[in-house]
Motif scaffolding. Structure first.
Motif, mmCIF file in Angstrom:
data_model
loop_
_atom_site.group_PDB
_atom_site.id
_atom_site.type_symbol
_atom_site.label_atom_id
_atom_site.label_comp_id
_atom_site.label_asym_id
_atom_site.label_seq_id
_atom_site.Cartn_x
_atom_site.Cartn_y
_atom_site.Cartn_z
ATOM 1 N N PRO A 92 0.780 -1.105 0.360
ATOM 2 C CA PRO A 92 0.451 -0.226 0.432
ATOM 3 C C PRO A 92 0.563 1.395 -0.051
ATOM 4 O O PRO A 92 0.458 2.289 -0.814
ATOM 5 N N LEU A 93 2.577 1.118 0.822
ATOM 6 C CA LEU A 93 2.682 2.781 0.417
ATOM 7 C C LEU A 93 3.361 3.065 -0.995
ATOM 8 O O LEU A 93 2.764 4.064 -1.169
ATOM 9 N N ASP A 94 3.719 0.954 -1.875
ATOM 10 C CA ASP A 94 3.824 2.136 -3.033
ATOM 11 C C ASP A 94 2.369 2.047 -3.702
ATOM 12 O O ASP A 94 3.470 3.784 -4.307
ATOM 13 N N ARG A 95 1.883 2.124 -3.602
ATOM 14 C CA ARG A 95 0.359 2.138 -4.165
ATOM 15 C C ARG A 95 0.865 3.936 -3.915
ATOM 16 O O ARG A 95 -0.043 4.631 -4.879
ATOM 17 N N TYR A 96 0.311 4.441 -2.620
ATOM 18 C CA TYR A 96 0.573 5.531 -2.198
ATOM 19 C C TYR A 96 1.312 6.749 -3.046
ATOM 20 O O TYR A 96 1.154 7.482 -3.097
ATOM 21 N N ARG A 97 2.653 6.543 -2.909
ATOM 22 C CA ARG A 97 3.705 7.385 -3.746
ATOM 23 C C ARG A 97 3.217 6.878 -5.439
ATOM 24 O O ARG A 97 3.434 8.043 -5.276
ATOM 25 N N ARG A 98 2.834 6.053 -5.846
ATOM 26 C CA ARG A 98 1.992 6.497 -7.142
ATOM 27 C C ARG A 98 1.917 7.288 -6.920
ATOM 28 O O ARG A 98 0.925 8.026 -7.959
ATOM 29 N N GLU A 99 0.564 6.876 -6.546
ATOM 30 C CA GLU A 99 -1.009 7.915 -7.391
ATOM 31 C C GLU A 99 -0.720 8.893 -6.466
ATOM 32 O O GLU A 99 -1.246 9.547 -7.323
ATOM 33 N N ILE A 100 -0.289 9.151 -5.290
ATOM 34 C CA ILE A 100 -0.726 10.866 -5.434
ATOM 35 C C ILE A 100 1.350 11.353 -5.134
ATOM 36 O O ILE A 100 1.005 12.535 -5.187
ATOM 37 N N GLY A 101 2.296 11.139 -5.322
ATOM 38 C CA GLY A 101 3.397 11.374 -5.783
ATOM 39 C C GLY A 101 3.957 12.234 -4.438
ATOM 40 O O GLY A 101 5.009 12.801 -4.541
ATOM 41 N N GLU A 102 3.425 11.462 -3.192
ATOM 42 C CA GLU A 102 4.194 11.798 -2.417
ATOM 43 C C GLU A 102 5.139 11.094 -1.789
ATOM 44 O O GLU A 102 5.071 9.628 -1.559
ATOM 45 N N ASP A 103 6.493 11.247 -1.444
ATOM 46 C CA ASP A 103 7.117 11.006 -1.392
ATOM 47 C C ASP A 103 8.118 10.165 0.305
ATOM 48 O O ASP A 103 9.004 10.960 1.238
ATOM 49 N N ILE A 104 6.923 9.381 1.324
ATOM 50 C CA ILE A 104 6.877 9.578 2.350
ATOM 51 C C ILE A 104 7.025 8.090 3.104
ATOM 52 O O ILE A 104 7.159 7.304 2.316
ATOM 53 N N ASP A 105 8.327 8.667 4.380
ATOM 54 C CA ASP A 105 7.921 7.217 4.160
ATOM 55 C C ASP A 105 7.229 6.308 5.293
ATOM 56 O O ASP A 105 6.621 6.474 5.516
ATOM 57 N N ARG A 106 7.946 4.964 5.683
ATOM 58 C CA ARG A 106 7.161 4.371 5.974
ATOM 59 C C ARG A 106 6.274 4.280 7.521
ATOM 60 O O ARG A 106 5.255 4.523 7.806
ATOM 61 N N ASP A 107 7.262 4.993 8.228
ATOM 62 C CA ASP A 107 6.612 5.488 9.492
ATOM 63 C C ASP A 107 5.764 6.573 9.794
ATOM 64 O O ASP A 107 4.931 6.093 10.336
ATOM 65 N N ALA A 108 6.268 7.114 8.805
ATOM 66 C CA ALA A 108 4.785 8.578 8.632
ATOM 67 C C ALA A 108 3.831 7.192 8.134
ATOM 68 O O ALA A 108 2.304 8.369 8.501
ATOM 69 N N PHE A 109 4.008 7.163 7.293
ATOM 70 C CA PHE A 109 2.743 5.962 6.674
ATOM 71 C C PHE A 109 2.131 5.390 7.760
ATOM 72 O O PHE A 109 0.432 5.713 7.013
ATOM 73 N N GLU A 110 2.656 4.786 8.528
ATOM 74 C CA GLU A 110 2.295 4.037 8.958
ATOM 75 C C GLU A 110 1.457 4.285 9.956
ATOM 76 O O GLU A 110 0.376 4.674 10.619
#
Length: 310
Positions: A92-110
């Protein structure tokens, strides 16, 4: 007196064969693999034996939490990340980065997954993966005028399996699967450990896991432990003793960027015999808790890290 090879040696032998003789292939991830097609390993589960790898540390509690999560039928990573289990976050993190374009790290995403209900609902769901198919396989019912609608409750394959093992142990139909062809395209990752079959003889429960795709360097350690865990849980629920785990792999591969992992692991010698114990028998297989399980005499060598191909 002839000594038997350590149970882990068959794994290391397969790793050596794939690394030196495997077919080099371009795979879905673009990383590339060396692979063989069709492999079998057998692990004795009697007397508390558990096939934890000893040439590197396997985080068995993480694998156990994942199995308990599967059995709830949940498909959102939220409950996993609340328990600091990160093994499903990359998709899901990879999907979020691709679709939103935000280079969020794993900790912030979780952290957002845990704290924000709407965010978790939209970005934390994996689609109808493993547990959904295991305990809530979709069925359709007539809705009139020749139409059908999805039933509110699907088929609980695990419940049916345990009922069958208790009441008709000699059956050749003790099977459950996660490979729902109609829903594969909705899943973050189609099931790798796809089909399980069980067999009762002499008061012992054995199981076969067929794994269509196996990352031998990373995923296998969890897959083989989890399958053995599942056999032990089902055996306890059916008043049987654990017998044997037979592991079958289809496309069994090592990633080309795992050279350091492979070479380090092949240089190590397996040793020791960890023991597994279930401390409580709950009312059903769906009522186990992480504190119900104990592993003793597990003294593995150090963890070997390697990147996950998404």
């Amino acid at each position: 007196m002839t000594s038997h090879p350590h149970y882990e040696q068959q794994y290391l032998d397969l790793m050596q064969r794939i690394w030196t003789e495997g077919d080099e292939r371009i795979d879905r991830t673009g990383v590339g693999t060396r692979a063989v097609f069709g492999a079998t390993m057998r692990f004795n589960l009697a007397n508390g034996a558990i096939p934890l790898l000893t040439t590197k540390r396997v985080y068995w509690k993480t694998a156990t939490r994942e199995m308990l999560w599967f059995l709830t039928g949940d498909t959102n990573i939220r409950e996993l990340v609340k328990q600091k289990v990160h093994i499903w976050t990359d998709w899901p993190l990879d999907r979020y980065r691709r679709e939103i374009g935000e280079d969020i790290d794993r900790d912030a995403f979780e952290e957002r997954i845990i704290k924000d209900d709407d965010f978790a609902k939209k970005w934390g769901d994996l689609g109808p993966v493993y547990g959904k198919q295991w305990v809530d396989w979709p069925v359709f019912e007539p809705a009139g005028d020749g139409l059908y609608r999805k039933a509110e409750k699907g088929i609980n394959q695990i419940e049916l399996l345990i009922d069958g093992l208790k009441n008709n142990p000699g059956s050749r139909r003790h099977i459950f699967t996660g490979w729902n062809v109609a829903e594969l395209d909705q899943m973050a990752l189609p099931p790798c450990h796809k089909t399980y079959q069980f067999y009762v003889a002499d008061g012992m429960l054995s199981g076969i896991l067929y794994q269509r795709s196996c990352d031998l360097g990373l995923g296998f350690a969890f897959n083989v432990y989890s399958a053995a865990l599942l056999i032990r849980m089902i055996a306890q629920q059916c008043d049987l003793e654990p017998g044997e785990l037979v592991w079958n792999g289809g496309d069994v591969h090592l990633y080309l960027n795992h050279a350091e992992l492979v070479e380090e692991q092949l240089a190590r010698q397996p040793s020791g015999a960890p023991k597994f114990n279930i401390l409580r028998k709950p009312e059903s297989i769906f009522d186990y808790r992480i504190d119900d399980f104990e592993v003793t005499d597990y003294v593995p060598q150090s963890h070997i890290s390697a990147p996950v191909a998404v």
